[in-house]
Design an enzyme around this catalytic site. Structure first.
Site, PDB file in Angstrom:
ATOM      1  N   GLY A 285       9.241   2.000  11.761  1.00  0.00           N
ATOM      2  CA  GLY A 285       9.606   2.874  11.398  1.00  0.00           C
ATOM      3  C   GLY A 285       8.738   3.663  10.124  1.00  0.00           C
ATOM      4  N   ALA A 286       8.595   3.176   9.295  1.00  0.00           N
ATOM      5  CA  ALA A 286       7.436   4.173   7.845  1.00  0.00           C
ATOM      6  C   ALA A 286       6.727   3.026   8.159  1.00  0.00           C
ATOM      7  CB  ALA A 286       8.675   4.287   7.172  1.00  0.00           C
TER       8      ALA A 286
ATOM      9  N   GLU B 146       4.361   2.523   3.992  1.00  0.00           N
ATOM     10  CA  GLU B 146       4.075   2.281   2.553  1.00  0.00           C
ATOM     11  C   GLU B 146       2.746   3.724   1.503  1.00  0.00           C
ATOM     12  OE1 GLU B 146       4.249  -0.085   3.793  1.00  0.00           O
ATOM     13  OE2 GLU B 146       3.655  -1.649   2.195  1.00  0.00           O
TER      14      GLU B 146
ATOM     15  N   HIS C 283      13.497   2.340   0.986  1.00  0.00           N
ATOM     16  CA  HIS C 283      12.078   1.146   1.265  1.00  0.00           C
ATOM     17  C   HIS C 283      10.707   1.285   1.183  1.00  0.00           C
ATOM     18  CE1 HIS C 283      10.664  -3.273   3.078  1.00  0.00           C
ATOM     19  NE2 HIS C 283       9.488  -1.825   4.050  1.00  0.00           N
ATOM     20  N   GLU C 284      10.662   2.165   1.801  1.00  0.00           N
ATOM     21  CA  GLU C 284       9.030   2.620   1.769  1.00  0.00           C
ATOM     22  C   GLU C 284       9.048   3.459  -0.124  1.00  0.00           C
ATOM     23  OE1 GLU C 284       7.260   1.551   4.089  1.00  0.00           O
ATOM     24  OE2 GLU C 284       8.881   1.858   5.266  1.00  0.00           O
TER      25      GLU C 284
ATOM     26  N   GLU D  31       7.796  -7.762   1.597  1.00  0.00           N
ATOM     27  CA  GLU D  31       8.456  -6.982   2.052  1.00  0.00           C
ATOM     28  C   GLU D  31      10.031  -7.315   2.603  1.00  0.00           C
ATOM     29  OE1 GLU D  31       7.823  -4.630   4.159  1.00  0.00           O
ATOM     30  OE2 GLU D  31       6.689  -4.249   4.236  1.00  0.00           O
TER      31      GLU D  31
HETATM   32 ZN   LIG Z   1       8.048  -2.182   4.276  1.00  0.00          ZN
END
Ligand SMILES: [Zn+2]
Length: 885
Positions: free
Chosen positions: A269-270, A272, A305-306, A328
């Site tokens: 998804g992405a 960080e 989230h990120e 996480e």
């Molecule tokens: Zn994460």
């Protein structure tokens, strides 16, 4: 592929590194086939380890080493060895020294999308977990934290934008060439998995954020030119996340800039990366005509989230990959809390529990079960699982439930205070919580070490004479691979007792202590809780707000469940009651030799009437009401059946119940459809999105009646849609209809959106999910469509992912055609992108709950896979799934 070792690594074997790298200077010259990387590493023996002149072993994969110098002196090939993914320098000084390496790598040939690669002309990186070693030789492990300075150089026309972590310090042209450079410095020590670099022709969407202490932060989202008009929502979400983390957890952003880059080829998804988040563009780009309400919600939560990782992951990171849940689980918990605070707590909780039950419960019950903190792995890429993420988040939520919101906040504050700039373990996190609360959390630690979903059985007995209610609770944790016997867990169990008139009864334990918030702590295999002063038989509401990730069984009768559907003051449990009622009908209807009349008979009619009452109740949020109109999914029913599952029978039962509900409360549904029509321009706010959700859920049930006038309504809904939410909802509904309108709508959608990759993904996905006897053939046609490519992860997920996870009846076709399709595609993908292939193969995890014919088909396909030459990633999944690993 250089990964040759398939031996598991064990948490118990953890040893600190012999050497530490404190400073990294990278000079990267971008070029498609041979990117040149000059690295200068300041290394010193780890003072905490008796290094005693041990050789220095650096990780490296798919690199070409050009030269190597130590303290300025060139090393000759006899001084070092390059082998099996590592570079060993036989003799290094017992004091700090500088190592310079000059290597090249090939971004264009990097189809694994790990390390430095090209995505539609943009250079980008993905280093978690072990991608940095594909950029340069390094101690590529999370407990080696260094300060990075990065100079990037590229052709000005091909890559006018050059980004890395931290703050920008210099940029300029290289005289006499068509090249330019940019230099970045990140003052915060970080592990290599948080390194990132981007170079490309990208358009910038700038903004600004002022932190609580008044510092200005320059925010920029970078996208493909022409897509700037799709960044507003992501930017707004980012600013709200930054504010929320200050207010809720006291966490302020720490650099002068924060950059987000959206790319179209991304395995996840992405990511960080410190100060430079890299995103799958699906989770950044949104415009009312191209993105649905669901997309808006996902973008908001993943951006959050990120961003939240900046503290939980970046400032305080993991000591080793076994501790992945530390960053996480905690960060998923934080993004869930953000969404709950921003939207509706109940709707967020329902969504999170749906995901947990449909993704994590099957994992916990199958051959791939592992604790939240796994004790071993072969390929760490395979452990980015629902257990680590979703159950990991539930574990953090339970800590908050046990300590209270304030106590949890204090614990987190202490954790940051103690460990800022460190790489730590789950114990460090739980110790901080224990220290602020004065609680012994030893038993709680079992949530991190024991796999399997605890089964909690509750029964309530009422004593009319003594006016007491006794709640008997027992817990069983089923055996999982490698863990036959389990110890009892500490389970926070939130309960309430409801009187006949629907009122909450005050709870007083037998010894006279009032029970605050109805929170019981279950610690034994069997325990009895007694409540006194209960005037009449109550109805218990158990596991309120889903206070622990367990499977609950109760002695409630259908009448009591119906009562809770109408009266439970806990919004989660009120919804859960409706789901339980429906699930009981559906599992009965789908069971071998089962009773299909139950899903079309009197009880089904009662369910329908109860749903009508709730969905019309205007005192409730619309988004919440919409949740009642969504029946449990086919995978949920299969999971509850837990053995001898016939996926066609499950599908049949669910379709029959949908039809029954549609017929039974057609008037209410029509009313809801009409009353919730959109007026005015699209807005993604929760109330408007809730109205669309109610309306589309009502339409879905109306069309389930099969009535031609309802199909015509769906056709109108598609034609009149003014936003993607309605458009794709109508298309999905029509895709299940066997009539010419289906193809007409699909053709129209394709003609309109064929040049918009993210929207076209939806067109592919809707068809791959549509259940019919020819679904497998439909999917094969989609795979040979000119717009399909196995190289683009989003498209693979849209077609293959939607088919294997969203179309259980077709994937589990009794002749095994669905299994063979997945195996063929996975084998091909495995040749160039093993992480992706292994992820897809996870779809076999529940093969043992199927009836014997399907089981045999799945097993033979798995055995065939196991006999092939697979990547380490896929090998681990296939052998463990077969149970022969
Ligand atoms: Zn994460």
């Amino acid at each position: 592929m250089q990964k040759s070792d398939r031996k598991p690594k064990f948490l118990k074997d953890y040893a600190p590194p012999d050497y530490l790298i404190e400073e990294v200077a990278l000079d990267v010259a971008l070029a498609p086939k041979a990117a040149r990387v000059a690295s200068k590493l300041r290394i010193r023996p780890n003072p905490k380890v008796a290094t005693g002149g041990k050789p220095l072993v650096l990780d490296g994969e798919d690199l070409t080493l050009e030269s190597l110098t130590l303290d300025g002196k060139a090393l000759s090939p006899g001084d070092y060895e390059v082998k099996d993914g590592s570079l060993t320098i036989k003799r290094v000084p017992a004091r700090p020294f500088t190592l310079e390496a000059f290597t090249t790598c090939d971004p264009e040939a990097n189809t694994e999308l790990s390390g430095l690669y090209l995505s539609r002309g943009t250079y980008c990186t993905q280093c978690e977990p072990e991608g940095f070693r594909r950029i340069t030789y390094f101690l590529d492990r999370p407990d080696v934290l260094a300060v990075y300075t990065v100079r990037i150089e590229a052709e000005r026309d091909a890559a006018p934008v050059l980004l890395s972590n931290g703050n920008p310090v210099a940029r300029g042209d290289i005289p006499g060439t068509n090249r330019h450079f940019a230099t970045w410095h990140d003052p915060f020590p970080k592990p290599s998995y948080l390194f990132a670099l981007v170079g490309g022709n990208l358009a910038a969407v700038p903004d600004e954020f002022v932190t609580a202490s008044g510092r200005k932060v320059a925010l920029t989202i970078y996208v493909e030119p022409g897509k700037q008009d799709r960044c507003a929502w992501a930017m707004e979400s980012l600013k709200r996340s930054m504010r929320w983390d200050e207010e809720r957890f006291g966490r302020e952003y720490d650099l002068d800039v924060f950059n987000i880059v959206a790319v179209s080829d991304f395995n996840m998804g992405a990511m960080e990366n410190k100060g430079l988040n890299i995103f799958n563009d699906k989770l950044v780009l949104a415009r009312p005509d191209t993105a649905s309400d669901g997309d808006y919600v996902s973008i908001e939560s993943v951006i959050a989230h990120e961003y939240f990782h900046n503290w939980t992951g970046d400032r305080v990171t993991c000591r080793d990959w076994f501790q992945l849940c530390l960053k996480e689980g905690l960060t998923v918990f934080r993004d869930q809390e953000f969404t709950g605070d921003t939207r509706s707590g109940a709707v967020e909780r329902i969504g999170a529990v749906r995901i947990l039950k449909s993704n994590q419960f099957p994992e916990d019950a199958g051959p791939l079960a592992h604790p939240v903190r796994p004790p071993s792995f072969i390929e760490i890429n395979n452990f980015y699982t629902a257990t680590v993420y979703e159950k990991g988040a539930e574990v953090c939520r339970m800590l908050q439930t046990l300590l209270g919101r304030e106590g949890f906040r204090k614990g987190l504050d202490l954790y940051f205070e103690r460990h800022d700039g460190e790489a730590v373990t789950v114990e460090d996190f739980v110790d901080a919580m224990a220290d602020v609360s004065g609680r012994d959390l030893k038993q709680f630690m079992r949530w991190y070490t024991q796999a399997g979903t605890p089964e909690l059985a509750c029964s309530l007995d009422y004593d009319a004479h003594a006016k007491t209610a006794r709640l008997t609770v027992s817990q069983i944790i089923p055996p999982t691979p490698g863990q036959a016997k389990k110890e009892p867990m500490l389970i926070p169990l939130k309960v309430g007792l409801i009187g006949a008139n629907g009122d909450e009864l005050p709870l007083t334990l037998a010894d006279g202590t009032p029970l605050v918030d109805g929170l019981l702590e279950v610690t034994e295999r069997e325990q009895v809780f007694e409540f006194r002063d209960i005037p009449a038989p109550p109805t218990p509401s158990l596991l309120r707000n889903f206070s622990a990730p367990v499977r609950l069984s109760t002695n409630l009768d259908p009448g009591q469940i119906e009562f809770l559907m109408a009266h439970d003051s806990d919004p989660f449990n009120r919804w859960q009651a409706a789901q339980t009622y429906a699930t009981n009908l559906l599992t009965d209807g789908a069971r071998d030799g089962g009773n299909i009349e139950r899903v079309t008979g009197k009880e089904a009619a009662r369910l329908a009437q109860a749903l009508a009452v709730t969905s019309r109740d205007s005192s409730l949020l619309t988004a919440y009401r919409a949740e009642f109109l969504k029946l449990p999914g086919e995978a949920d029913i299969a999971r509850e059946l837990s053995r001898n599952v016939d996926t066609d029978a499950v599908h049949g039962a669910r379709e029959a119940l949908r039809k029954k509900i549609g017929e039974e409360i057609r008037e209410t549904l029509t009313e809801l459809y009409e009353a919730n029509a959109d007026s005015g321009p699209y807005s993604p706010d929760p109330e408007s999105a809730g109205r669309r959700a109610v309306r589309n859920a009502a339409l879905d049930l109306l069309v389930a009646t099969g009535d031609t006038s309802e199909i015509a309504r769906a056709e109108r809904h598609y034609r009149d849609a003014t936003n993607m939410t309605d458009s794709i909802a109508a298309l999905a509904i029509l895709s299940h209809v066997q009539a010419p309108v289906r193809d007409k709508a699909l053709d129209h959608f394709y003609a309109r959106w064929q040049d918009e990759p993210l929207v076209l993904d939806k067109w592919f996905a809707v068809q791959a999910r549509a259940a019919s006897s020819s679904s497998v053939e439909t999917v094969r046609t989609l795979l040979s469509h000119p717009k399909f490519s196995l190289k683009n992860p989003n498209r693979v997920r849209a077609v293959i992912g939607s088919f294997i996870h969203g179309n259980p009846t077709a994937f589990n076709r009794p002749d095994g055609a669905g299994y063979r399709l997945l195996a063929e595609q996975a084998i091909e993908i495995d040749g160039f992108n093993p992480h992706m292939a292994a992820r897809l193969l996870g779809a076999f995890e529940s093969w043992r709950i199927l009836e014997p014919i399907r089981q045999a088909r799945a097993k033979s396909v798995l055995q065939d896979l196991a006999a092939r030459t697979l990547s380490t990633d896929s090998y681990e999944i296939v052998t463990k799934t077969l149970g022969e690993g």
